[in-house]
Write an enzyme that holds these catalytic residues in place. Structure first.
Site, PDB file in Angstrom:
ATOM      1  N   LYS A 172       0.842  -1.204   0.000  1.00 57.73           N
ATOM      2  CA  LYS A 172       0.000   0.000   0.000  1.00 57.73           C
ATOM      3  C   LYS A 172       0.876   1.253   0.000  1.00 57.73           C
ATOM      4  O   LYS A 172       0.585   2.233  -0.692  1.00 57.73           O
ATOM      5  CB  LYS A 172      -0.923  -0.034   1.219  1.00 57.73           C
ATOM      6  CG  LYS A 172      -1.664   1.245   1.501  1.00 57.73           C
ATOM      7  CD  LYS A 172      -2.622   1.625   0.376  1.00 57.73           C
ATOM      8  CE  LYS A 172      -3.280   2.975   0.656  1.00 57.73           C
ATOM      9  NZ  LYS A 172      -4.009   3.492  -0.489  1.00 57.73           N
ATOM     10  N   LYS A 241       1.103  12.128   6.094  1.00 58.94           N
ATOM     11  CA  LYS A 241       1.359  10.916   6.886  1.00 58.94           C
ATOM     12  C   LYS A 241       1.864   9.794   5.984  1.00 58.94           C
ATOM     13  O   LYS A 241       2.858   9.128   6.276  1.00 58.94           O
ATOM     14  CB  LYS A 241       0.071  10.474   7.589  1.00 58.94           C
ATOM     15  CG  LYS A 241       0.194   9.131   8.286  1.00 58.94           C
ATOM     16  CD  LYS A 241      -1.060   8.283   8.272  1.00 58.94           C
ATOM     17  CE  LYS A 241      -1.560   7.895   6.918  1.00 58.94           C
ATOM     18  NZ  LYS A 241      -2.624   6.886   6.933  1.00 58.94           N
TER      19      LYS A 241
END
Ligand code: NAP
Length: 292
Positions: A172, A241
């Site tokens: 991911k 993030k």
């Protein structure tokens, strides 16, 4: 049908809960801010649990969608966390974008209860959830992933087993390196065309119709063309993030990430200009000099 504890009802989690309900699953809901769980509960008629432990204790599958590493640790390992309530037959599925090391840490704690956890982060944003067309990158034992595939296919068009637990999270981060690179490149290209005198919609026609017209370029068109009305599908603080996690993983495994590092600096500057909660496409707003 198994009962699903939906833990984390942010943008993605709420959309996922609605899809699970539409596919016929019974749900029990928990979110840190109860206003969000109450809102989904009012729509789909599911019960709201008062803690993650209570939600987990009432479910055959725990499905989490949480902001970041700290949220995942807190919701699973904290007092009244998932780990303290989960039943031994239950499968926990985490779909958050987080560090693979944290997935392994939390997964090990789940295993110690006799339950099992797999990581299933997803590619695609809220409209893609609503269309049931996500790509799931699953990490964990093949038979466990196969047993929850019907649930995953209610939000996804494909479930790809990428390896053992933690591999989903790593994959991911890799794919988001690609998406966030595309987002910054598209922002720069659009602002370049505009500042050089090409109308925004005409430049976008060219981008979308050419070899660079990836699905991301297509479905973000409205947001890039009309930023003042853009729905926040993925906020810039979550982009930062991701890029921190991506560059951190790159450093750990020895993969050069110069482009992602530059992207992170641009995104941080956009956040500092007042766009923290804006959609990811607001990188173009920042580059245009239109931040509030
Ligand atoms: P979001 O709308 O900001 O939701 C974040 C969720 O995490 C909320 O339920 C929030 O609870 C919860 N949370 C944050 N800190 C917490 C803590 N310390 N303890 C307990 N709960 C906490 O984010 P989102 O866009 O749905 O994204 C969720 C995850 O999916 C993220 O990991 C994101 O990177 C990933 N993702 C997002 C997209 C996208 O397009 N949006 C696409 C793929 C993957 P509160 O409501 O109480 O704040």
């Amino acid at each position: 049908m198994p009962t699903v504890a939906m833990v984390g009802l942010g943008r993605m989690g709420s959309a996922m809960a609605r899809r699970f309900h539409g596919a016929g699953y019974d749900l029990v809901l928990w979110n840190r801010d109860p206003a969000k769980s109450e809102a989904v509960a009012a729509d789909i008629g599911a019960p709201v649990a008062s803690t993650p432990a209570e939600a987990a204790s009432r479910a055959d599958i725990v499905f989490s969608s949480l902001a970041d590493d700290d949220a995942l640790r807190e919701v699973y390992l904290g007092g009244d966390g998932v780990v303290s309530g989960i039943q031994t037959h239950t499968i926990a599925i985490d779909s958050s974008t987080v560090d693979p090391q944290v997935v392994i840490e939390v997964g090990t704690a789940v295993d110690a209860t006799g339950a099992v956890m797999i990581d299933c982060p997803v590619s695609g944003s809220v409209p893609v959830v609503e269309a049931g067309a996500l790509t799931v990158m699953a990490g964990g034992p093949e038979e466990v992933i196969a047993s929850v595939e019907p649930l995953l296919l209610s939000i996804a068009k494909q479930v790809i087993r990428v390896g053992d637990r933690g591999a989903g999270a790593a994959c991911k981060l890799a794919v988001n390196g690609l998406v966030h690179g595309l987002n910054v490149a598209l922002s720069e290209a659009l602002v370049l065309a505009e500042k050089a005198g090409v109308r925004r919609d005409i430049a976008y026609d060219v981008f979308a119709g050419g070899v660079g017209g990836a699905p991301f370029v297509q479905y973000k068109r409205e947001a890039f063309e009309h930023p003042e009305d853009a729905t926040v599908a993925f906020s810039l603080d979550l982009v930062a993030k991701d890029l921190e996690l991506i560059t951190g993983l790159g450093q750990r495994v020895g993969a050069p990430m110069a482009q992602a590092q530059t992207g992170l600096e641009i995104v941080k500057a956009a956040i500092d200009s007042g766009l923290r909660d804006a959609d990811m496409s607001a990188v173009a707003v920042y580059l245009r000099g239109d931040s509030a």
